[in-house]
Design a protein around this motif. Structure first.
Motif, PDB file in Angstrom:
ATOM      1  N   MET A 293       0.784  -1.253  -0.017  1.00  0.00           N
ATOM      2  CA  MET A 293      -0.055   0.185   0.232  1.00  0.00           C
ATOM      3  C   MET A 293       0.842   1.017   0.113  1.00  0.00           C
ATOM      4  SD  MET A 293      -2.986   1.114   2.928  1.00  0.00           S
ATOM      5  CE  MET A 293      -3.811   2.779   2.731  1.00  0.00           C
ATOM      6  N   ARG A 294       0.424   2.070  -0.869  1.00  0.00           N
ATOM      7  CA  ARG A 294       1.334   3.517  -0.935  1.00  0.00           C
ATOM      8  C   ARG A 294       0.804   4.554  -0.110  1.00  0.00           C
ATOM      9  NH1 ARG A 294       2.718   5.963  -6.762  1.00  0.00           N
ATOM     10  NH2 ARG A 294       4.447   7.560  -6.102  1.00  0.00           N
ATOM     11  N   HIS A 295       1.669   5.122   0.746  1.00  0.00           N
ATOM     12  CA  HIS A 295       1.382   6.226   1.632  1.00  0.00           C
ATOM     13  C   HIS A 295       1.734   7.528   1.131  1.00  0.00           C
ATOM     14  CE1 HIS A 295       0.974   3.353   5.016  1.00  0.00           C
ATOM     15  NE2 HIS A 295       1.963   2.744   4.469  1.00  0.00           N
ATOM     16  N   ARG A 296       0.817   8.395   1.173  1.00  0.00           N
ATOM     17  CA  ARG A 296       0.836   9.653   1.211  1.00  0.00           C
ATOM     18  C   ARG A 296       0.993  10.682   2.353  1.00  0.00           C
ATOM     19  NH1 ARG A 296      -3.771  11.280  -3.485  1.00  0.00           N
ATOM     20  NH2 ARG A 296      -3.128   9.956  -4.988  1.00  0.00           N
ATOM     21  N   PHE A 297       2.176  11.687   2.026  1.00  0.00           N
ATOM     22  CA  PHE A 297       2.416  12.502   3.208  1.00  0.00           C
ATOM     23  C   PHE A 297       2.006  13.690   2.686  1.00  0.00           C
ATOM     24  CE2 PHE A 297       5.312   8.658   3.726  1.00  0.00           C
ATOM     25  CZ  PHE A 297       5.230   8.712   4.841  1.00  0.00           C
ATOM     26  N   LEU A 298       0.993  14.471   3.455  1.00  0.00           N
ATOM     27  CA  LEU A 298       0.676  15.735   3.066  1.00  0.00           C
ATOM     28  C   LEU A 298       1.575  16.941   3.738  1.00  0.00           C
ATOM     29  CD1 LEU A 298      -2.996  15.035   3.445  1.00  0.00           C
ATOM     30  CD2 LEU A 298      -1.645  14.937   1.325  1.00  0.00           C
ATOM     31  N   ALA A 299       1.742  17.919   3.179  1.00  0.00           N
ATOM     32  CA  ALA A 299       2.207  18.955   3.977  1.00  0.00           C
ATOM     33  C   ALA A 299       1.154  19.775   4.827  1.00  0.00           C
ATOM     34  CB  ALA A 299       2.966  19.994   2.678  1.00  0.00           C
ATOM     35  N   VAL A 300       1.356  19.871   6.084  1.00  0.00           N
ATOM     36  CA  VAL A 300       0.297  20.488   6.936  1.00  0.00           C
ATOM     37  C   VAL A 300       0.850  21.825   7.400  1.00  0.00           C
ATOM     38  CG1 VAL A 300      -1.017  19.903   9.015  1.00  0.00           C
ATOM     39  CG2 VAL A 300      -0.435  18.001   7.392  1.00  0.00           C
ATOM     40  N   PRO A 301       0.130  22.783   7.444  1.00  0.00           N
ATOM     41  CA  PRO A 301       0.708  23.926   7.596  1.00  0.00           C
ATOM     42  C   PRO A 301       0.686  23.892   9.398  1.00  0.00           C
ATOM     43  CG  PRO A 301      -1.178  24.534   6.203  1.00  0.00           C
ATOM     44  CD  PRO A 301      -1.060  23.038   6.535  1.00  0.00           C
ATOM     45  N   ALA A 302       1.884  24.528   9.958  1.00  0.00           N
ATOM     46  CA  ALA A 302       1.635  24.670  11.401  1.00  0.00           C
ATOM     47  C   ALA A 302       2.374  25.918  11.982  1.00  0.00           C
ATOM     48  CB  ALA A 302       2.899  23.557  11.708  1.00  0.00           C
ATOM     49  N   VAL A 303       2.035  26.245  13.024  1.00  0.00           N
ATOM     50  CA  VAL A 303       2.517  27.483  13.718  1.00  0.00           C
ATOM     51  C   VAL A 303       3.304  27.082  14.969  1.00  0.00           C
ATOM     52  CG1 VAL A 303       1.781  29.499  14.958  1.00  0.00           C
ATOM     53  CG2 VAL A 303       0.607  28.721  13.122  1.00  0.00           C
ATOM     54  N   LEU A 304       4.572  27.495  14.944  1.00  0.00           N
ATOM     55  CA  LEU A 304       5.611  27.299  15.983  1.00  0.00           C
ATOM     56  C   LEU A 304       5.678  28.202  16.895  1.00  0.00           C
ATOM     57  CD1 LEU A 304       7.534  25.298  17.446  1.00  0.00           C
ATOM     58  CD2 LEU A 304       9.283  26.616  15.627  1.00  0.00           C
ATOM     59  N   LEU A 305       5.287  27.973  18.335  1.00  0.00           N
ATOM     60  CA  LEU A 305       5.278  29.375  19.130  1.00  0.00           C
ATOM     61  C   LEU A 305       6.672  28.806  20.136  1.00  0.00           C
ATOM     62  CD1 LEU A 305       1.573  29.085  20.413  1.00  0.00           C
ATOM     63  CD2 LEU A 305       2.858  30.506  18.689  1.00  0.00           C
ATOM     64  N   SER A 306       7.659  29.548  20.000  1.00  0.00           N
ATOM     65  CA  SER A 306       9.034  29.277  20.759  1.00  0.00           C
ATOM     66  C   SER A 306       9.693  30.441  21.020  1.00  0.00           C
ATOM     67  CB  SER A 306       9.794  28.546  19.968  1.00  0.00           C
ATOM     68  OG  SER A 306      11.218  28.281  20.374  1.00  0.00           O
ATOM     69  N   HIS A 307      10.514  30.509  22.189  1.00  0.00           N
ATOM     70  CA  HIS A 307      11.346  31.616  22.644  1.00  0.00           C
ATOM     71  C   HIS A 307      12.804  31.126  22.117  1.00  0.00           C
ATOM     72  CE1 HIS A 307      11.769  28.932  26.299  1.00  0.00           C
ATOM     73  NE2 HIS A 307      13.015  28.985  25.872  1.00  0.00           N
ATOM     74  N   ASP A 308      12.847  29.915  21.607  1.00  0.00           N
ATOM     75  CA  ASP A 308      14.479  29.433  20.972  1.00  0.00           C
ATOM     76  C   ASP A 308      14.458  29.859  19.660  1.00  0.00           C
ATOM     77  OD1 ASP A 308      16.521  28.069  20.102  1.00  0.00           O
ATOM     78  OD2 ASP A 308      15.944  26.444  21.686  1.00  0.00           O
ATOM     79  N   LEU A 309      15.085  31.065  19.550  1.00  0.00           N
ATOM     80  CA  LEU A 309      15.348  31.569  17.837  1.00  0.00           C
ATOM     81  C   LEU A 309      16.104  30.421  17.176  1.00  0.00           C
ATOM     82  CD1 LEU A 309      16.161  35.273  18.610  1.00  0.00           C
ATOM     83  CD2 LEU A 309      13.753  34.167  18.171  1.00  0.00           C
ATOM     84  N   ALA A 310      16.961  29.660  17.601  1.00  0.00           N
ATOM     85  CA  ALA A 310      17.912  28.685  16.851  1.00  0.00           C
ATOM     86  C   ALA A 310      16.733  27.771  16.244  1.00  0.00           C
ATOM     87  CB  ALA A 310      18.853  28.127  17.538  1.00  0.00           C
ATOM     88  N   VAL A 311      15.920  27.124  17.260  1.00  0.00           N
ATOM     89  CA  VAL A 311      14.879  26.372  16.634  1.00  0.00           C
ATOM     90  C   VAL A 311      13.801  26.867  15.449  1.00  0.00           C
ATOM     91  CG1 VAL A 311      12.695  24.967  17.336  1.00  0.00           C
ATOM     92  CG2 VAL A 311      14.838  24.881  18.793  1.00  0.00           C
ATOM     93  N   VAL A 312      13.727  28.125  15.743  1.00  0.00           N
ATOM     94  CA  VAL A 312      12.875  28.700  14.955  1.00  0.00           C
ATOM     95  C   VAL A 312      13.468  29.096  13.538  1.00  0.00           C
ATOM     96  CG1 VAL A 312      11.884  31.239  14.262  1.00  0.00           C
ATOM     97  CG2 VAL A 312      11.519  30.510  16.534  1.00  0.00           C
ATOM     98  N   ALA A 313      14.701  29.354  13.270  1.00  0.00           N
ATOM     99  CA  ALA A 313      15.628  29.300  12.184  1.00  0.00           C
ATOM    100  C   ALA A 313      15.761  28.057  11.556  1.00  0.00           C
ATOM    101  CB  ALA A 313      16.979  29.867  12.604  1.00  0.00           C
ATOM    102  N   ARG A 314      15.884  27.034  12.282  1.00  0.00           N
ATOM    103  CA  ARG A 314      15.796  25.677  11.646  1.00  0.00           C
ATOM    104  C   ARG A 314      14.498  25.067  11.155  1.00  0.00           C
ATOM    105  NH1 ARG A 314      19.551  21.254  12.994  1.00  0.00           N
ATOM    106  NH2 ARG A 314      18.655  19.065  12.343  1.00  0.00           N
ATOM    107  N   LEU A 315      13.353  25.620  11.467  1.00  0.00           N
ATOM    108  CA  LEU A 315      12.117  25.013  11.416  1.00  0.00           C
ATOM    109  C   LEU A 315      11.185  25.985  10.352  1.00  0.00           C
ATOM    110  CD1 LEU A 315      11.284  22.955  14.355  1.00  0.00           C
ATOM    111  CD2 LEU A 315      12.100  22.101  12.301  1.00  0.00           C
ATOM    112  N   ALA A 316      11.185  27.391  10.877  1.00  0.00           N
ATOM    113  CA  ALA A 316      10.180  27.957  10.337  1.00  0.00           C
ATOM    114  C   ALA A 316      10.524  28.495   8.873  1.00  0.00           C
ATOM    115  CB  ALA A 316       9.928  29.362  11.218  1.00  0.00           C
TER     116      ALA A 316
END
Length: 331
Positions: free
Chosen positions: A1-24
């Motif tokens: 069975m073939r799986h599909r991965f959908l791009a789901v919008p997300a809002v990241l709330l964080s005080h860690d700017l390095a994490v924000v830089a990596r993901l957002a």
């Protein structure tokens, strides 16, 4: 069975700017409920327009910011520790049933030294802190405090020395009596008749907080009260267990500078426990790296972080997100 991965919008709330830089993909910078700046991650973090954004970026603890910020507060990193040992652990081991949470740990903190203890969650850092503080007894091994036995000693014999060893926890709110005001929390640790105000002033708090209760304070204010409470008995060693992990970067930087100033001014030794390698690199003189209850590497902080010898240390360092290496999609 073939799986599909959908791009789901997300809002990241964080005080860690390095994490924000990596993901957002995009960043909104807020203060006092107002969006001050909004834009693509790479552009905003590399060339911010608003002074508050610039302040946040400057406050991120790292090797690059460490030298400048610590020089400003008089923190001089010694080439080698010169003070006498304050606390020493030898062969420290703790078991709960069949599980070993601390495995043959050797640790020394000298007077006026800041030692970092790092590792992922569950590595045994807090268990070591509990053993050193005397909250639990080791299964084997010894702890010596100021040259005298500390582990294996009845609490009544340790009580007179407890003022010399203090603890700052990650969540000071849970350690405060919620019925007490700030005045009473700090005054309890001071000699009778000694005013509270000068100590609060030293940690950057004004008289307006004296009659407030812990829940009426911000996270940064509560942590400063905890530091004032720890300083009140004039300790020789403070164990700091994740003391800034819940704070935003600007408040975090202020607390780190305050701890550095305490060492520089009073000669107080610090054992600084954290999972944040940037914070430890910013503050500590030496570092011990823990994994599965054991110390796998130790040494001067620059040496360990720039030339790690253990695969686990290298893996920890490689996993640290930085402002310089964003990997999100829309840059």
């Amino acid at each position: 069975m073939r799986h599909r991965f959908l791009a789901v919008p997300a809002v990241l709330l964080s005080h860690d700017l390095a994490v924000v830089a990596r993901l957002a993909d995009r960043v909104l910078v807020m203060r006092d409920g107002v969006v001050l700046e909004n834009g693509g991650t790479a552009t905003l973090l590399s060339a911010p327009d608003h002074p508050y954004t610039k302040e946040l970026l400057t406050a991120v603890p790292s090797a690059a910011t460490r030298g400048r910020r610590l020089a400003e507060v008089g923190h001089i990193r010694p080439a080698e520790p010169v003070g006498e040992p304050v606390i020493e652990a030898r062969g420290l081991r703790k078991r709960y049933g069949k599980q070993t949470v601390v495995a043959d740990v050797d640790l020394t903190v000298r007077r006026g030294e800041i030692v970092g203890l790092v590792g992922e969650s569950g590595s045994g850092k807090t268990s070591v802190a509990q053993l050193l503080f005397g909250l639990v007894a080791p299964t084997s091994g010894t702890v010596t405090f100021e040259g005298a036995p500390w582990s294996g000693v009845p609490e009544r014999r340790r009580r007179s020395r407890r003022r010399r060893l203090q603890l700052i926890s990650q969540d000071p709110l849970s350690s405060f009596d919620p019925r007490w005001t700030v005045r009473r929390i700090v005054a309890e640790a001071l000699p009778r008749g000694v005013p509270v105000e000068p100590l609060l002033d030293r940690v950057g708090l004004g008289p307006d907080v004296l009659d407030r209760h812990p829940r009426q304070l911000s996270g940064g204010q509560r942590q400063r009260v905890a530091i004032a409470r720890a300083l009140a008995p004039r300790p020789i060693l403070i164990i700091c267990d994740e003391p800034v992990s819940a704070l935003d970067v600007s408040v975090q930087a202020q607390v780190l500078d305050l701890l550095a100033d305490i060492r520089a001014t009073d000669g107080t030794a610090l054992l600084f426990i954290s999972h944040d390698l940037g914070v430890v690199h910013h503050l500590a003189d030496r570092v011990l790296v823990m994994k599965d209850g054991a110390v796998v590497e130790s040494g001067p902080v620059d040496e360990v972080f720039h030339q790690p010898s253990h695969d686990y240390t290298r893996a920890l360092l490689d996993a640290v997100p930085t402002l310089e290496t964003p990997v999100g999609r829309n840059r």
